[in-house]
Design an enzyme around this catalytic site. Structure first.
Site, short mmCIF file in Angstrom:
data_model
loop_
_atom_site.label_atom_id
_atom_site.label_comp_id
_atom_site.label_asym_id
_atom_site.label_seq_id
_atom_site.Cartn_x
_atom_site.Cartn_y
_atom_site.Cartn_z
N SER A 141 0.86 -1.19 0.00
CA SER A 141 0.00 0.00 0.00
C SER A 141 0.89 1.23 0.00
O SER A 141 2.02 1.20 0.53
CB SER A 141 -0.88 0.02 1.25
OG SER A 141 -1.54 1.27 1.36
N TYR A 155 -2.36 -1.52 10.24
CA TYR A 155 -2.42 -1.80 8.80
C TYR A 155 -1.17 -1.25 8.10
O TYR A 155 -0.51 -1.97 7.34
CB TYR A 155 -3.68 -1.14 8.23
CG TYR A 155 -3.83 -1.26 6.73
CD1 TYR A 155 -4.27 -2.44 6.14
CD2 TYR A 155 -3.56 -0.18 5.89
CE1 TYR A 155 -4.43 -2.54 4.76
CE2 TYR A 155 -3.71 -0.27 4.51
CZ TYR A 155 -4.14 -1.45 3.95
OH TYR A 155 -4.29 -1.55 2.60
P1 NDP Z 1 -11.66 -5.97 -0.66
O1 NDP Z 1 -12.04 -6.05 0.77
O2 NDP Z 1 -12.50 -5.15 -1.58
O3 NDP Z 1 -11.49 -7.44 -1.27
C1 NDP Z 1 -10.72 -8.35 -0.54
C2 NDP Z 1 -10.65 -9.67 -1.26
O4 NDP Z 1 -9.82 -10.52 -0.49
C3 NDP Z 1 -11.97 -10.37 -1.41
O5 NDP Z 1 -11.92 -11.17 -2.55
C4 NDP Z 1 -12.04 -11.21 -0.14
O6 NDP Z 1 -12.87 -12.34 -0.36
C5 NDP Z 1 -10.59 -11.61 0.02
N1 NDP Z 1 -10.19 -11.81 1.40
C6 NDP Z 1 -10.45 -11.02 2.48
N2 NDP Z 1 -9.90 -11.56 3.58
C7 NDP Z 1 -9.30 -12.70 3.19
C8 NDP Z 1 -8.58 -13.70 3.87
N3 NDP Z 1 -8.40 -13.66 5.18
N4 NDP Z 1 -8.11 -14.75 3.16
C9 NDP Z 1 -8.31 -14.84 1.82
N5 NDP Z 1 -8.99 -13.93 1.13
C10 NDP Z 1 -9.48 -12.86 1.81
O7 NDP Z 1 -10.15 -5.39 -0.66
P2 NDP Z 1 -9.34 -4.60 -1.76
O8 NDP Z 1 -9.55 -5.20 -3.08
O9 NDP Z 1 -9.57 -3.15 -1.57
O10 NDP Z 1 -7.84 -4.86 -1.26
C11 NDP Z 1 -7.00 -5.86 -1.82
C12 NDP Z 1 -5.58 -5.59 -1.35
O11 NDP Z 1 -5.17 -4.29 -1.76
C13 NDP Z 1 -5.37 -5.66 0.15
O12 NDP Z 1 -4.13 -6.24 0.44
C14 NDP Z 1 -5.37 -4.18 0.56
O13 NDP Z 1 -4.67 -3.97 1.73
C15 NDP Z 1 -4.66 -3.57 -0.65
N6 NDP Z 1 -4.89 -2.16 -0.81
C16 NDP Z 1 -6.14 -1.67 -1.10
C17 NDP Z 1 -6.32 -0.31 -1.26
C18 NDP Z 1 -7.65 0.29 -1.59
O14 NDP Z 1 -7.75 1.54 -1.58
N7 NDP Z 1 -8.68 -0.49 -1.89
C19 NDP Z 1 -5.20 0.64 -1.10
C20 NDP Z 1 -3.94 0.02 -0.81
C21 NDP Z 1 -3.81 -1.32 -0.67
P3 NDP Z 1 -13.85 -12.90 0.81
O15 NDP Z 1 -14.76 -11.81 1.17
O16 NDP Z 1 -14.50 -14.10 0.24
O17 NDP Z 1 -12.91 -13.29 1.89
#
Ligand code: NDP
Length: 246
Positions: A141, A155
């Site tokens: 991030s 985080y």
């Molecule tokens: P979302 O919450 O929108 O999506 C998360 C995804 O990961 C879903 O598919 C969810 O599926 C899955 N997930 C959540 N927890 C777990 C777990 N414990 N094990 C396996 N799968 C899991 O998140 P984002 O797409 O926004 O974020 C994705 C990545 O990008 C993260 O690492 C986040 O920190 C990073 N990021 C995001 C930013 C943003 O602005 N959106 C900015 C900077 C970094 P399910 O619900 O089925 O578990």
């Protein structure tokens, strides 16, 4: 020929948001793709169906990033299904926004277990299968380098940690032709960080471009790093944040 033809990728947390965008893009570029998820069985099935409708190949595996055995099994299932593994995208991540002094030990453990320990476990398991040209790409991030808002202390600490994880591991596996990189998104419109949410205004104000990005913006960078043109990029922290950290 598509640039990832013949390659296999595993994207953790690929059922929604950035991970779903990455999975679809890698499949479009020719890779066979496995995604993991925890609760979103229907959402994961939709991503697989969308990839298949477009002529690609994908599978979904339920595996909580905090469950080491499940993560290891997901890597093994990917290899058993597609007979190889070339690209690991450590995308699964979560945030529990609140003032640091109010965060419980359980909440801090959860964030560390998914965002950091999960990355360690998946990467160790994947390295058993990666050969020359292998790619480890972690979604860190922009807050792993600079912090402009309160409420994300644990985080941000995990995202700073995956930055140094990336730099350290790049030194260990480079001689095997495996690259290790960290893609650092800024505000991207997903369920985790909705562009219309309460938290959105200060994040937009912090960008140079005065807007949120889209999952496809991150997928484009991941696809480039996964591809053959990025073979000399390793140990790098590649920020895609609309100028948040400028
Ligand atoms: P979302 O919450 O929108 O999506 C998360 C995804 O990961 C879903 O598919 C969810 O599926 C899955 N997930 C959540 N927890 C777990 C777990 N414990 N094990 C396996 N799968 C899991 O998140 P984002 O797409 O926004 O974020 C994705 C990545 O990008 C993260 O690492 C986040 O920190 C990073 N990021 C995001 C930013 C943003 O602005 N959106 C900015 C900077 C970094 P399910 O619900 O089925 O578990």
């Amino acid at each position: 020929m598509m640039k990832l033809e013949g390659k296999t990728a595993l994207v953790t947390g690929g059922s929604r948001g950035i991970g779903a965008g990455i999975a679809k893009r890698l499949a479009k570029d020719g890779a066979k793709v496995a995604i993991t998820y925890t609760r979103g069985t229907d959402a994961a099935a939709q991503v697989v169906a969308e990839i298949e409708r477009a002529g690609g190949t994908a599978i979904a595996i339920q595996a909580d990033a905090a469950d080491a055995k499940a993560v290891q099994a997901a890597v093994e299932k990917t290899v058993a299904t597609f007979n190889r593994l070339d690209i690991l995208v450590n995308n699964a991540g979560t945030a529990i926004p609140k003032p640091f002094e109010e965060a419980t030990l359980e909440e801090m453990d959860r964030v560390i277990d998914i965002n950091l320990r999960g990355v360690f476990v998946a990467t160790q398991a994947a390295l058993k299968h990666l050969g020359e040209g292998g790619r480890i790409i972690t979604i860190g991030s922009s807050v792993g380098e600079r912090m402009a808002t309160p409420g994300l202390v644990a985080y941000a600490a995990t995202k700073g940690a995956v930055k140094m994880f990336t730099q350290g591991l790049a030194r260990e596996v480079g001689s095997r032709g495996i690259t290790v990189n960290n893609v650092q998104p800024g505000p991207i419109d997903t369920d985790l960080n909705p562009a219309a949410g309460d938290w959105a205004s200060p994040q937009i104000a912090n960008t140079a471009l005065k807007r949120y990005g889209h999952a496809d913006d991150i997928a484009a960078m991941v696809a480039f790093v996964a591809g053959p043109e990025a073979s000399y990029i390793t140990g790098a922290n590649l920020t895609v944040d609309g100028g948040t950290n400028a």
